[in-house]
Design an enzyme around this catalytic site. Structure first.
Site, mmCIF file in Angstrom:
data_model
loop_
_atom_site.group_PDB
_atom_site.id
_atom_site.type_symbol
_atom_site.label_atom_id
_atom_site.label_comp_id
_atom_site.label_asym_id
_atom_site.label_seq_id
_atom_site.Cartn_x
_atom_site.Cartn_y
_atom_site.Cartn_z
ATOM 1 N N SER A 46 0.839 -1.195 0.000
ATOM 2 C CA SER A 46 0.000 0.000 0.000
ATOM 3 C C SER A 46 0.873 1.243 0.000
ATOM 4 C CB SER A 46 -0.881 0.022 1.250
ATOM 5 O OG SER A 46 -1.520 1.285 1.372
ATOM 6 N N TYR A 106 -1.378 0.093 10.196
ATOM 7 C CA TYR A 106 -1.530 -0.499 8.868
ATOM 8 C C TYR A 106 -0.291 -0.186 8.028
ATOM 9 C CZ TYR A 106 -3.760 -1.288 4.259
ATOM 10 O OH TYR A 106 -4.083 -1.716 3.000
#
Lengths: 434, 245
Positions: free
Chosen positions: B138, B151
């Site tokens: 990501s 995250y």
């Protein structure tokens, strides 16, 4: 959950909550307020809206379930678009049995509005080709509905405007084709009589017929236009289909409608004289033939922030020519013509749906920029003609017909009412049941 | 024949990618937690043109179950051309700040499990001496930001691990592809307000397939995230500390 979801006419604008459905095996969400399935939002008026309540968006229910390439029976979830189905089945020699003027409608929407197309005189409505569907109700029950199984639920759900519950999946019978090409002919006609003559000549030998008319023409030219008739063409293996990826898009909503008196008159006149010869033959790919407007993304924005209203009616065959002339005169006299006025003869094939719109006769479809009361008054006057003729107005395109007119146009509404899910409703339904 | 293995196959990006491969007539092996959804997706992919679709269930945090499922995938497909690791969650950063347990559980799904899978898959691809190992990381892994650094930390671990593995496997003709999507409109992000930077899973999927075809190493999807992240990575700490991202 999010706010949003409007109808294609961008009128009326409502506040509603959107809930995305992602799994057809799950129960409907337990939320306060009434529910209404919402596919791709291509209904024009308020039949796909649920002001102050919840719409269940079905676009993520987009799984194919089975496709028999031998028989053309396709089973899929209700959120798949006709465009997605066509992309898959056309190269394998199949076509949707009935298609409306846009391929961006979901299967669920096509069933719930029992849509029709240019082949109505040959194939009838979409609902005639639905072999089976699953209906999920707010009480958690699931019914398989077909002409043989739960036939009364099938009749209520086909054309049932999403009110009988959620259609989760359906099986439809596709139609064989040799390839993606259409043999088309466009005939210019001078007046309404010309349209009826061409229709009568064409309906036996041509699977698809439809006419565009110049609704600003008056007097002897009243009802002049272009008549298109077409059949699926034999295979042309050497021709390459056009790249449908190169789509134009209306990038913004102009502050005012670009459709106004001036542009309308020029467009209609230019379009009528688009072809010099009285007849033009062509071989066309199915996309521009069936879906000329799909080539321009979000074309509904040209009507500006106030949106537009569609009006589609049908009048019975007895005095259809006289009634259509009356309607066109009312429109021409108002000077508020329509960009796209479409005329077509419906056939006699009955639909399985209780509230289905098409019936034998002549159908006229128009769109008008929303100019508030002036537009509403014009449409009321059109309704008077349609009601007197014993005709009907199409709920999928309506945002304003009166409850009295709806109940006159659709006398089966009383028999239909017990099938409405107690937790389902729509802006349209509340309006016409008032 | 194109053989494709997808882990986390019920995620929106993975499913859209599977559809691209199905349309090419690939053979697929799908792995995810939910058996019913896997069956629906498998039926859909068969109609869309996949030559064969098999599937198996797996909770990726059960590290001891990995070897078994991977063995089944390789037995079914023989040689695998593309492996896509796509499972993941989007943790609630606030919850991770208040509970060590939550923070570590989320790290286990998005970081540890992915590293475990890559570790187990690497020797199999090494033995084949061909194939692509694509892993969804990501843009959040490029720099820790206060809004989602748990995250981000897990994805940074994945990106760094992938970088090292790429260097190792390049010598035997295996490509490791790191995919860094930006904001994607999926069920995982349904509660976010969507703006101009948001992309559809279908667009991300096309980018993944293209990058795998071309043997790319690292891709930002959509591509405009490359310059954005270049800037974000280079903001000096004394400024970065003072802004919200």
């Amino acid at each position: 959950m999010s706010a949003g979801g409007h109808s294609w006419g961008r009128y009326p604008q409502v506040n509603q909550t959107v809930v995305d459905l992602t799994d057809r095996h799950r129960q409907l969400p337990a939320v306060g307020g009434s529910l209404l399935p919402y596919g791709n939002g291509r209904s024009y008026g308020d039949s796909c809206l649920n002001a102050g309540n919840i719409v269940l968006r079905t676009r993520a229910l987009d799984h194919f379930i089975a496709f028999d390439t031998g028989t053309g029976v396709l089973e899929c979830e209700a959120g798949l678009l006709l465009s997605q189905i066509l992309d898959l089945v056309v190269p394998q020699g199949w076509f949707v049995p009935v298609t409306p003027g846009t391929r961006f409608v979901t299967i669920g929407g096509a069933i719930a509005n029992d849509v029709h197309g240019k082949n109505h005189h040959r194939a009838g409505n979409f609902g005639r080709h639905v072999l089976e569907l699953e209906l999920l109700r707010s009480d958690g029950s699931r019914r398989i509905c077909s002409r043989n199984e739960n036939p009364e639920w099938f009749a209520a759900t086909v054309g049932g405007l999403g009110l009988t519950g959620l259609i989760t999946r359906a099986s439809i019978q596709l139609r064989r084709i040799a390839g993606p090409w259409m043999s088309t002919e466009v005939h210019r006609f001078d007046n309404l009589a010309g349209f009826f003559r061409l229709s009568e000549q064409s309906d036996r030998d041509y699977e698809y017929t439809v006419a565009w008319i110049d609704c600003l023409a008056r007097g002897k030219a009243l009802g002049r236009g272009l008549f298109t008739r077409a059949n699926h063409a034999p295979a042309h293996p050497d021709r390459r289909p056009p790249a449908s990826a190169s789509r134009l898009r209306m990038p913004f909503t102009p502050p005012l409608s670009l459709v106004n008196r001036l542009t309308l008159r020029s467009f209609n006149t230019l379009y009528y004289y688009r072809q010099r010869r009285p007849v033009v033959h062509a071989t066309t790919h199915y996309e521009p033939h069936f879906y000329p407007l799909d080539g321009i993304g979000e074309w509904n924005r040209i009507y500006g922030p106030r949106g537009f209203m569609q009006y589609q009616c049908v009048v019975p065959p007895v005095d259809a020519d006289r009634r259509i002339a009356q309607l066109l005169e009312v429109i021409a006299a108002s000077g508020r013509g329509s960009f796209l006025a479409v005329l077509k003869q419906f056939g006699n094939l009955a639909s399985p749906g209780m509230l289905s719109f098409p019936r034998p006769g002549t159908t006229l479809a128009l769109d008008f920029p929303n100019q508030g009361t002036r537009t509403l008054t014009l449409l009321d006057r059109l309704d008077d003609v349609v009601a007197a003729a014993g005709g009907a107005v199409y709920p999928a395109k309506d945002a304003r017909m009166s409850g009295a007119h709806f109940r006159q146009y659709f006398p089966a509404w009383e028999a239909f009412r017990p099938f409405v899910d107690p937790h389902f409703s729509s802006s349209f339904w509340r309006r016409v049941m008032e | 024949m194109l053989n494709v293995l997808i882990i986390g196959a019920t995620s929106a990006i993975a499913e859209a990618t599977a559809r691209c491969y199905a349309a090419r007539g690939a053979r697929l092996f799908l792995i995810a937690r939910d058996a019913a959804r896997l069956a629906d997706i498998a039926a859909d992919l068969r109609v869309r043109g996949a030559v064969g679709v098999d599937h198996a269930t797996l909770d990726v945090t059960r590290l001891d179950a990995h070897a078994d499922v991977l063995e089944r995938a390789w037995t079914t497909l023989g040689c695998i051309d593309v492996v896509l690791i796509a499972h993941g969650t989007l943790p609630d950063q606030g919850a991770c700040e208040n509970s060590v347990e939550t923070a570590l559980a989320e790290f286990a799904i998005n970081g540890t499990a992915t590293i475990a899978l890559m570790t187990a898959i690497a020797p199999r691809l090494e033995a084949q001496r061909r194939g692509v190992l694509a892993v969804i990381s990501s843009v959040a892994g490029d720099r820790g930001r206060q809004s989602n650094y748990l995250y981000g930390a897990a994805k940074a671990a994945v990106s760094t691990f992938a970088s090292g593995l790429r260097q190792r496997l390049a010598k035997v003709g295996v490509n490791v592809l790191t995919i860094k999507p930006g904001f994607v409109d999926t069920p995982m992000t349904r509660n976010f307000r969507k703006g101009a930077l948001w992309a559809k899973p279908e667009a991300i999927a096309r980018g993944i397939v293209r990058a795998a075809d071309r043997g790319r190493s690292v891709v930002y999807l959509p591509g405009f995230w490359l310059p954005i992240m270049l800037i974000i990575r280079h903001i000096p700490e004394f400024i970065f500390k003072r802004i919200k991202l």
